[in-house]
Design a protein around this motif. Structure first.
Motif, PDB file in Angstrom:
ATOM      1  N   SER A  36       0.868  -1.175   0.000  1.00 52.13           N
ATOM      2  CA  SER A  36       0.000   0.000   0.000  1.00 52.13           C
ATOM      3  C   SER A  36       0.903   1.222   0.000  1.00 52.13           C
ATOM      4  CB  SER A  36      -0.896   0.032   1.245  1.00 52.13           C
ATOM      5  OG  SER A  36      -1.737  -1.095   1.269  1.00 52.13           O
ATOM      6  N   PRO A  37       0.756   2.105  -0.992  1.00 58.01           N
ATOM      7  CA  PRO A  37       1.608   3.289  -1.010  1.00 58.01           C
ATOM      8  C   PRO A  37       1.264   4.216   0.143  1.00 58.01           C
ATOM      9  CG  PRO A  37      -0.093   3.478  -2.676  1.00 58.01           C
ATOM     10  CD  PRO A  37      -0.220   2.111  -2.065  1.00 58.01           C
ATOM     11  N   GLY A  38       2.272   4.904   0.645  1.00 59.93           N
ATOM     12  CA  GLY A  38       2.062   5.851   1.731  1.00 59.93           C
ATOM     13  C   GLY A  38       2.040   7.272   1.208  1.00 59.93           C
ATOM     14  N   GLU A  39       1.889   8.184   2.132  1.00 60.10           N
ATOM     15  CA  GLU A  39       1.857   9.601   1.775  1.00 60.10           C
ATOM     16  C   GLU A  39       3.237  10.093   1.381  1.00 60.10           C
ATOM     17  OE1 GLU A  39       0.142  11.905   4.904  1.00 60.10           O
ATOM     18  OE2 GLU A  39      -1.686  10.723   4.939  1.00 60.10           O
ATOM     19  N   GLN A  40       3.256  11.073   0.505  1.00 66.28           N
ATOM     20  CA  GLN A  40       4.485  11.780   0.154  1.00 66.28           C
ATOM     21  C   GLN A  40       4.229  13.245   0.416  1.00 66.28           C
ATOM     22  OE1 GLN A  40       5.415  10.872  -3.909  1.00 66.28           O
ATOM     23  NE2 GLN A  40       5.800   8.728  -3.482  1.00 66.28           N
ATOM     24  N   GLY A  41       5.268  13.928   0.869  1.00 69.76           N
ATOM     25  CA  GLY A  41       5.088  15.348   1.115  1.00 69.76           C
ATOM     26  C   GLY A  41       6.322  15.954   1.720  1.00 69.76           C
ATOM     27  N   GLY A  42       6.194  17.210   2.106  1.00 65.58           N
ATOM     28  CA  GLY A  42       7.297  17.918   2.724  1.00 65.58           C
ATOM     29  C   GLY A  42       6.984  19.397   2.812  1.00 65.58           C
ATOM     30  N   GLY A  43       7.755  20.079   3.629  1.00 65.80           N
ATOM     31  CA  GLY A  43       7.587  21.514   3.807  1.00 65.80           C
ATOM     32  C   GLY A  43       8.688  22.294   3.102  1.00 65.80           C
ATOM     33  N   THR A  44       8.662  23.578   3.296  1.00 61.78           N
ATOM     34  CA  THR A  44       9.585  24.499   2.631  1.00 61.78           C
ATOM     35  C   THR A  44      11.046  24.121   2.805  1.00 61.78           C
ATOM     36  OG1 THR A  44       7.989  26.267   2.978  1.00 61.78           O
ATOM     37  CG2 THR A  44      10.228  26.927   2.459  1.00 61.78           C
ATOM     38  N   THR A  45      11.441  23.705   3.973  1.00 64.07           N
ATOM     39  CA  THR A  45      12.855  23.407   4.233  1.00 64.07           C
ATOM     40  C   THR A  45      13.091  21.917   4.467  1.00 64.07           C
ATOM     41  OG1 THR A  45      12.525  23.827   6.583  1.00 64.07           O
ATOM     42  CG2 THR A  45      13.257  25.689   5.229  1.00 64.07           C
ATOM     43  N   GLU A  46      12.267  21.086   3.851  1.00 60.45           N
ATOM     44  CA  GLU A  46      12.373  19.639   4.045  1.00 60.45           C
ATOM     45  C   GLU A  46      12.576  18.931   2.712  1.00 60.45           C
ATOM     46  OE1 GLU A  46       9.275  19.280   7.777  1.00 60.45           O
ATOM     47  OE2 GLU A  46       8.509  19.011   5.757  1.00 60.45           O
ATOM     48  N   LYS A  47      13.079  17.718   2.763  1.00 67.48           N
ATOM     49  CA  LYS A  47      13.138  16.831   1.604  1.00 67.48           C
ATOM     50  C   LYS A  47      11.799  16.119   1.498  1.00 67.48           C
ATOM     51  CE  LYS A  47      17.484  17.557   0.641  1.00 67.48           C
ATOM     52  NZ  LYS A  47      17.910  18.168  -0.619  1.00 67.48           N
ATOM     53  N   THR A  48      11.455  15.661   0.313  1.00 63.88           N
ATOM     54  CA  THR A  48      10.195  14.968   0.090  1.00 63.88           C
ATOM     55  C   THR A  48      10.231  13.587   0.738  1.00 63.88           C
ATOM     56  OG1 THR A  48       9.917  16.128  -1.996  1.00 63.88           O
ATOM     57  CG2 THR A  48       8.592  14.141  -1.689  1.00 63.88           C
ATOM     58  N   SER A  49       9.163  13.238   1.436  1.00 65.59           N
ATOM     59  CA  SER A  49       9.079  11.933   2.097  1.00 65.59           C
ATOM     60  C   SER A  49       8.543  10.880   1.131  1.00 65.59           C
ATOM     61  CB  SER A  49       8.177  12.023   3.326  1.00 65.59           C
ATOM     62  OG  SER A  49       6.855  12.357   2.933  1.00 65.59           O
ATOM     63  N   TRP A  50       8.784   9.639   1.473  1.00 70.21           N
ATOM     64  CA  TRP A  50       8.283   8.488   0.720  1.00 70.21           C
ATOM     65  C   TRP A  50       7.974   7.405   1.747  1.00 70.21           C
ATOM     66  CZ3 TRP A  50       9.541   3.345   0.370  1.00 70.21           C
ATOM     67  CH2 TRP A  50       9.010   2.636  -0.708  1.00 70.21           C
ATOM     68  N   SER A  51       6.889   6.649   1.531  1.00 69.94           N
ATOM     69  CA  SER A  51       6.569   5.557   2.455  1.00 69.94           C
ATOM     70  C   SER A  51       5.711   4.508   1.766  1.00 69.94           C
ATOM     71  CB  SER A  51       5.866   6.087   3.714  1.00 69.94           C
ATOM     72  OG  SER A  51       4.634   6.687   3.382  1.00 69.94           O
ATOM     73  N   ALA A  52       5.734   3.321   2.342  1.00 72.50           N
ATOM     74  CA  ALA A  52       4.920   2.209   1.847  1.00 72.50           C
ATOM     75  C   ALA A  52       4.722   1.227   2.990  1.00 72.50           C
ATOM     76  CB  ALA A  52       5.606   1.523   0.671  1.00 72.50           C
ATOM     77  N   THR A  53       3.601   0.507   2.948  1.00 74.82           N
ATOM     78  CA  THR A  53       3.348  -0.564   3.909  1.00 74.82           C
ATOM     79  C   THR A  53       3.251  -1.870   3.143  1.00 74.82           C
ATOM     80  OG1 THR A  53       2.206   0.906   5.430  1.00 74.82           O
ATOM     81  CG2 THR A  53       1.782  -1.448   5.674  1.00 74.82           C
ATOM     82  N   ILE A  54       4.069  -2.827   3.554  1.00 75.62           N
ATOM     83  CA  ILE A  54       4.128  -4.141   2.926  1.00 75.62           C
ATOM     84  C   ILE A  54       3.430  -5.126   3.855  1.00 75.62           C
ATOM     85  CG2 ILE A  54       5.701  -5.970   2.198  1.00 75.62           C
ATOM     86  CD1 ILE A  54       7.732  -3.664   1.592  1.00 75.62           C
ATOM     87  N   THR A  55       2.450  -5.848   3.322  1.00 73.18           N
ATOM     88  CA  THR A  55       1.666  -6.785   4.119  1.00 73.18           C
ATOM     89  C   THR A  55       1.914  -8.211   3.639  1.00 73.18           C
ATOM     90  OG1 THR A  55      -0.031  -5.101   4.465  1.00 73.18           O
ATOM     91  CG2 THR A  55      -0.661  -7.398   4.885  1.00 73.18           C
ATOM     92  N   ARG A  56       2.332  -9.059   4.580  1.00 69.33           N
ATOM     93  CA  ARG A  56       2.634 -10.450   4.261  1.00 69.33           C
ATOM     94  C   ARG A  56       1.378 -11.204   3.850  1.00 69.33           C
ATOM     95  NH1 ARG A  56       4.429 -13.518   9.164  1.00 69.33           N
ATOM     96  NH2 ARG A  56       2.318 -14.333   9.175  1.00 69.33           N
ATOM     97  N   CYS A  57       1.525 -12.068   2.837  1.00 74.88           N
ATOM     98  CA  CYS A  57       0.461 -12.958   2.386  1.00 74.88           C
ATOM     99  C   CYS A  57       0.985 -14.383   2.511  1.00 74.88           C
ATOM    100  CB  CYS A  57       0.101 -12.673   0.933  1.00 74.88           C
ATOM    101  SG  CYS A  57      -0.518 -11.007   0.651  1.00 74.88           S
ATOM    102  N   GLY A  58       0.356 -15.187   3.309  1.00 75.79           N
ATOM    103  CA  GLY A  58       0.793 -16.564   3.468  1.00 75.79           C
ATOM    104  C   GLY A  58       1.918 -16.698   4.485  1.00 75.79           C
ATOM    105  N   LYS A  59       2.502 -17.880   4.499  1.00 74.11           N
ATOM    106  CA  LYS A  59       3.529 -18.233   5.476  1.00 74.11           C
ATOM    107  C   LYS A  59       4.887 -17.690   5.023  1.00 74.11           C
ATOM    108  CE  LYS A  59       5.241 -22.262   7.979  1.00 74.11           C
ATOM    109  NZ  LYS A  59       5.132 -23.708   8.148  1.00 74.11           N
TER     110      LYS A  59
END
Length: 164
Positions: free
Chosen positions: A126-149
């Motif tokens: 699942s992709p996460g939010e991306q963003g940032g403020g005036t003096t910040e680098k752009t963020s990146w995130s993701a959530t990985i969900t296990r399927c099966g064993k």
């Protein structure tokens, strides 16, 4: 002073997370780079069944009916001056997140650099939010969900010329 051989905490920055490039003609793993934090949730999507009965003498009982897990990754959105993205981030964003149904699954692996085995998951993302403020680098995130064993695989040396 710690006694020699006494276990010590490990650095969080030593964890490695990779996604398999299913489009490659040979087995290719892409490291997800510039991570700033991660969170492993080994009880995510766990389901239990209450098995308490009169025979339990007033004490609660349950059985675990389903196990699950997820990993949330946070990073800085990474690209070089020409716009070429971090390979792992680019694969997640450009190849994986748009897939649906059975195609939505993809292999991932993770371990600490001090460990001799990878943990392998078939997973969805699942992709996460991306963003940032005036003096910040752009963020990146993701959530990985296990399927099966989950499974494991020994760490092998990279082939000549790089890779992981």
């Amino acid at each position: 002073m710690a006694v020699p051989g006494t276990p010590r905490p490990i650095d969080a920055r030593g964890w490695l997370f990779e996604v398999q490039d299913l489009k490659a003609s040979t087995e290719t793993w892409l490291r997800i780079g510039l991570l700033t934090s991660f969170s492993h949730s080994p009880g995510e999507n766990e389901e239990t069944e209450d098995t308490t009965s009169f025979d339990s003498d007033g004490f609660y009982e349950q059985d675990v009916m389903q196990r699950g897990a997820s990993i949330s990754l946070e990073s800085k959105y990474a690209a070089d001056k020409a716009g070429k993205r971090d390979p792992g981030q680019a694969y997640v964003d450009e190849d994986w997140v748009s897939r649906l149904g059975a195609d939505s699954r993809n292999p991932v692996r993770w371990r600490h650099k001090s460990q001799t085995a990878w943990v392998l998951w078939d997973a969805t993302v699942s992709p996460g939010e991306q963003g940032g403020g005036t003096t910040e680098k752009t963020s990146w995130s993701a959530t990985i969900t296990r399927c099966g064993k989950p499974s494991t695989a020994a760490v092998t040396p990279p082939p000549a010329g790089g890779g992981s």
